[in-house]
Scaffold this motif. Sequence first.
Motif, PDB file in Angstrom:
ATOM      1  N   VAL A   1      -2.864  -1.338  -6.395  1.00  0.00           N
ATOM      2  CA  VAL A   1      -2.998   0.494  -6.192  1.00  0.00           C
ATOM      3  C   VAL A   1      -3.518   0.908  -4.735  1.00  0.00           C
ATOM      4  CG1 VAL A   1      -3.360   0.692  -8.819  1.00  0.00           C
ATOM      5  CG2 VAL A   1      -5.520   0.795  -7.450  1.00  0.00           C
ATOM      6  N   ALA A   2      -2.989   2.377  -4.392  1.00  0.00           N
ATOM      7  CA  ALA A   2      -3.440   2.563  -3.280  1.00  0.00           C
ATOM      8  C   ALA A   2      -3.457   4.451  -3.180  1.00  0.00           C
ATOM      9  CB  ALA A   2      -2.635   2.476  -2.123  1.00  0.00           C
ATOM     10  N   ALA A   3      -4.447   4.738  -2.619  1.00  0.00           N
ATOM     11  CA  ALA A   3      -4.398   6.228  -1.930  1.00  0.00           C
ATOM     12  C   ALA A   3      -3.267   7.562  -1.604  1.00  0.00           C
ATOM     13  CB  ALA A   3      -5.857   6.481  -2.000  1.00  0.00           C
ATOM     14  N   VAL A   4      -3.375   8.413  -2.435  1.00  0.00           N
ATOM     15  CA  VAL A   4      -2.200   8.787  -2.054  1.00  0.00           C
ATOM     16  C   VAL A   4      -2.215   9.960  -1.252  1.00  0.00           C
ATOM     17  CG1 VAL A   4      -0.316   8.665  -4.320  1.00  0.00           C
ATOM     18  CG2 VAL A   4      -2.616  11.138  -3.872  1.00  0.00           C
ATOM     19  N   ASP A   5      -1.117   9.980  -0.649  1.00  0.00           N
ATOM     20  CA  ASP A   5      -1.833  11.368   1.186  1.00  0.00           C
ATOM     21  C   ASP A   5      -1.423  12.721   0.637  1.00  0.00           C
ATOM     22  OD1 ASP A   5       1.301  11.069   0.870  1.00  0.00           O
ATOM     23  OD2 ASP A   5       1.308  10.309   1.992  1.00  0.00           O
ATOM     24  N   ALA A   6      -1.384  12.927   1.638  1.00  0.00           N
ATOM     25  CA  ALA A   6      -0.992  15.013   0.992  1.00  0.00           C
ATOM     26  C   ALA A   6      -0.081  15.588   0.331  1.00  0.00           C
ATOM     27  CB  ALA A   6      -1.471  16.141   2.101  1.00  0.00           C
ATOM     28  N   LYS A   7       1.257  14.570   0.321  1.00  0.00           N
ATOM     29  CA  LYS A   7       2.777  14.979   0.080  1.00  0.00           C
ATOM     30  C   LYS A   7       2.582  13.702  -1.323  1.00  0.00           C
ATOM     31  CE  LYS A   7       4.746  15.969   3.867  1.00  0.00           C
ATOM     32  NZ  LYS A   7       5.958  15.083   5.073  1.00  0.00           N
ATOM     33  N   GLY A   8       1.763  13.077  -1.768  1.00  0.00           N
ATOM     34  CA  GLY A   8       1.835  12.691  -2.591  1.00  0.00           C
ATOM     35  C   GLY A   8       2.217  10.560  -2.470  1.00  0.00           C
ATOM     36  N   ARG A   9       1.825  10.097  -1.869  1.00  0.00           N
ATOM     37  CA  ARG A   9       2.599   9.509  -0.996  1.00  0.00           C
ATOM     38  C   ARG A   9       1.734   8.479  -1.091  1.00  0.00           C
ATOM     39  NH1 ARG A   9       6.736  11.151   3.167  1.00  0.00           N
ATOM     40  NH2 ARG A   9       4.618  11.784   4.358  1.00  0.00           N
ATOM     41  N   ALA A  10       2.173   6.854  -1.356  1.00  0.00           N
ATOM     42  CA  ALA A  10       0.905   5.926  -1.173  1.00  0.00           C
ATOM     43  C   ALA A  10       0.882   5.370   0.299  1.00  0.00           C
ATOM     44  CB  ALA A  10       0.950   4.268  -1.632  1.00  0.00           C
ATOM     45  N   ARG A  11       0.117   5.768   0.435  1.00  0.00           N
ATOM     46  CA  ARG A  11      -0.714   5.634   2.051  1.00  0.00           C
ATOM     47  C   ARG A  11      -0.421   3.929   2.164  1.00  0.00           C
ATOM     48  NH1 ARG A  11      -6.875   8.241   2.890  1.00  0.00           N
ATOM     49  NH2 ARG A  11      -5.594  10.648   1.997  1.00  0.00           N
ATOM     50  N   PHE A  12      -0.533   3.147   1.446  1.00  0.00           N
ATOM     51  CA  PHE A  12       0.323   1.632   1.263  1.00  0.00           C
ATOM     52  C   PHE A  12       1.151   1.027   1.015  1.00  0.00           C
ATOM     53  CE2 PHE A  12      -4.402   1.957   3.284  1.00  0.00           C
ATOM     54  CZ  PHE A  12      -4.605   1.951   4.089  1.00  0.00           C
ATOM     55  N   LYS A  13       1.675   0.330   1.575  1.00  0.00           N
ATOM     56  CA  LYS A  13       3.121  -0.274   1.010  1.00  0.00           C
ATOM     57  C   LYS A  13       2.781  -1.530   0.837  1.00  0.00           C
ATOM     58  CE  LYS A  13       5.976   3.756   1.303  1.00  0.00           C
ATOM     59  NZ  LYS A  13       7.368   4.023   1.743  1.00  0.00           N
ATOM     60  N   LEU A  14       3.342  -2.460  -0.305  1.00  0.00           N
ATOM     61  CA  LEU A  14       3.985  -3.492  -0.200  1.00  0.00           C
ATOM     62  C   LEU A  14       5.073  -4.049   0.308  1.00  0.00           C
ATOM     63  CD1 LEU A  14       0.797  -4.753  -3.410  1.00  0.00           C
ATOM     64  CD2 LEU A  14       0.575  -4.852  -1.207  1.00  0.00           C
ATOM     65  N   PRO A  15       5.778  -4.577   0.562  1.00  0.00           N
ATOM     66  CA  PRO A  15       6.803  -6.067   0.991  1.00  0.00           C
ATOM     67  C   PRO A  15       7.224  -5.668  -0.297  1.00  0.00           C
ATOM     68  CG  PRO A  15       5.621  -7.119   1.515  1.00  0.00           C
ATOM     69  CD  PRO A  15       4.348  -5.820   1.391  1.00  0.00           C
ATOM     70  N   ALA A  16       8.565  -4.546  -0.617  1.00  0.00           N
ATOM     71  CA  ALA A  16       9.582  -5.328  -1.523  1.00  0.00           C
ATOM     72  C   ALA A  16      10.189  -6.620  -0.927  1.00  0.00           C
ATOM     73  CB  ALA A  16      10.364  -4.225  -1.893  1.00  0.00           C
ATOM     74  N   ALA A  17      10.952  -7.378  -2.109  1.00  0.00           N
ATOM     75  CA  ALA A  17      12.051  -8.332  -2.695  1.00  0.00           C
ATOM     76  C   ALA A  17      13.101  -8.010  -0.815  1.00  0.00           C
ATOM     77  CB  ALA A  17      12.481  -8.942  -3.470  1.00  0.00           C
ATOM     78  N   GLY A  18      13.598  -8.789  -0.385  1.00  0.00           N
ATOM     79  CA  GLY A  18      14.147  -9.097   0.509  1.00  0.00           C
ATOM     80  C   GLY A  18      13.967  -8.072   2.158  1.00  0.00           C
ATOM     81  N   THR A  19      12.768  -7.818   1.757  1.00  0.00           N
ATOM     82  CA  THR A  19      11.819  -6.812   3.079  1.00  0.00           C
ATOM     83  C   THR A  19      11.970  -8.296   3.909  1.00  0.00           C
ATOM     84  OG1 THR A  19      10.695  -5.305   2.033  1.00  0.00           O
ATOM     85  CG2 THR A  19       9.694  -6.028   3.539  1.00  0.00           C
TER      86      THR A  19
END
Length: 309
Positions: A173-191
């Motif tokens: 999990v990660a906190a969300v920003d003002a726009k409701g998006r995760a502040r951090f991401k885990l790389p998706a497959a193929g990244t």
Amino acid sequence: MHLIWLEDFIELARTRSFSRAAENRFVTHPAFGRRIKALEQWVGAELVVRAHPVSLTAAGRLFLDAATHSTDVLYAARAQLQDASSPVEKTLRVATGRTLARTFFPDWYESINQRFGPFPVSLSTGGAQEVILRLGTGDADLLVIYSSPTTRLLIDPMRYESLTLAREILLPVAAVDAKGRARFKLPAAGTAGAAALTPIPWLGFSQSLTLRGVLAKHLAGLSRKIALRMVYEADSYESIHEMARRGAGVAWLPQRLVQEDLSEHRLKIIGEPEMRVNFDISLYRMRGNDNALVNAIWEGVSSDAIEQA
């Protein structure tokens, strides 16, 4: 010397009036005066100055402390002895982790109360080794704990038996920003490229936490490795949870712990499903336990639980 003399004297010191103290003690004024005089004769000193209002002599002030302490001790001892001699309802002693005590145990306890009737429980919490030790020393009847390589190493199956009470998930999990998006991401497959290699701020478990081994084993088994940079480590899931809410980094946390934050959109699940870790919440007891309440609960719970090896 009689205990009632001490009580009379304490009441006289409180009211500073012979007549009022006598009334409060349900005795006549003359009889009350005789009892105070008898106490003074036993002590061997005058305790009160007979004026209006009544005051204490130096000896009286000193003796008041002794009288108050003595009566408190005597009545406390009597209450303790009465409690010890009266029938005591059997208390179920349960040891568990601090997070489970908040996220899982209340619902589970409520369910077994409804099933087996109300009974008192004494709950103690601590780290994995601490609560396992309480079961081993007989200070706990049951142990509710996250199942992990650590617990399976520390708990001898020859001495203890176990049941799986529930399934749980470690969610990234990660906190969300003002726009409701995760502040951090885990790389998706193929990244590929810099996005896959850039270290992600990580809020990690210290060695004393049961789920450290669960998460480490899962991450090591992933087909692709994640670049994580430890920015915070704690021996408390609640502390890591709070830091995740503040946006300090990515954290893997039990679903029951973060469920409200997910519903209220304070935290967001990140990464693909393979990043989530399944594990169990287990119940342990010592083999050969002769506690009737423990056995009744164990037999009832085992009917809808999955027994572990």
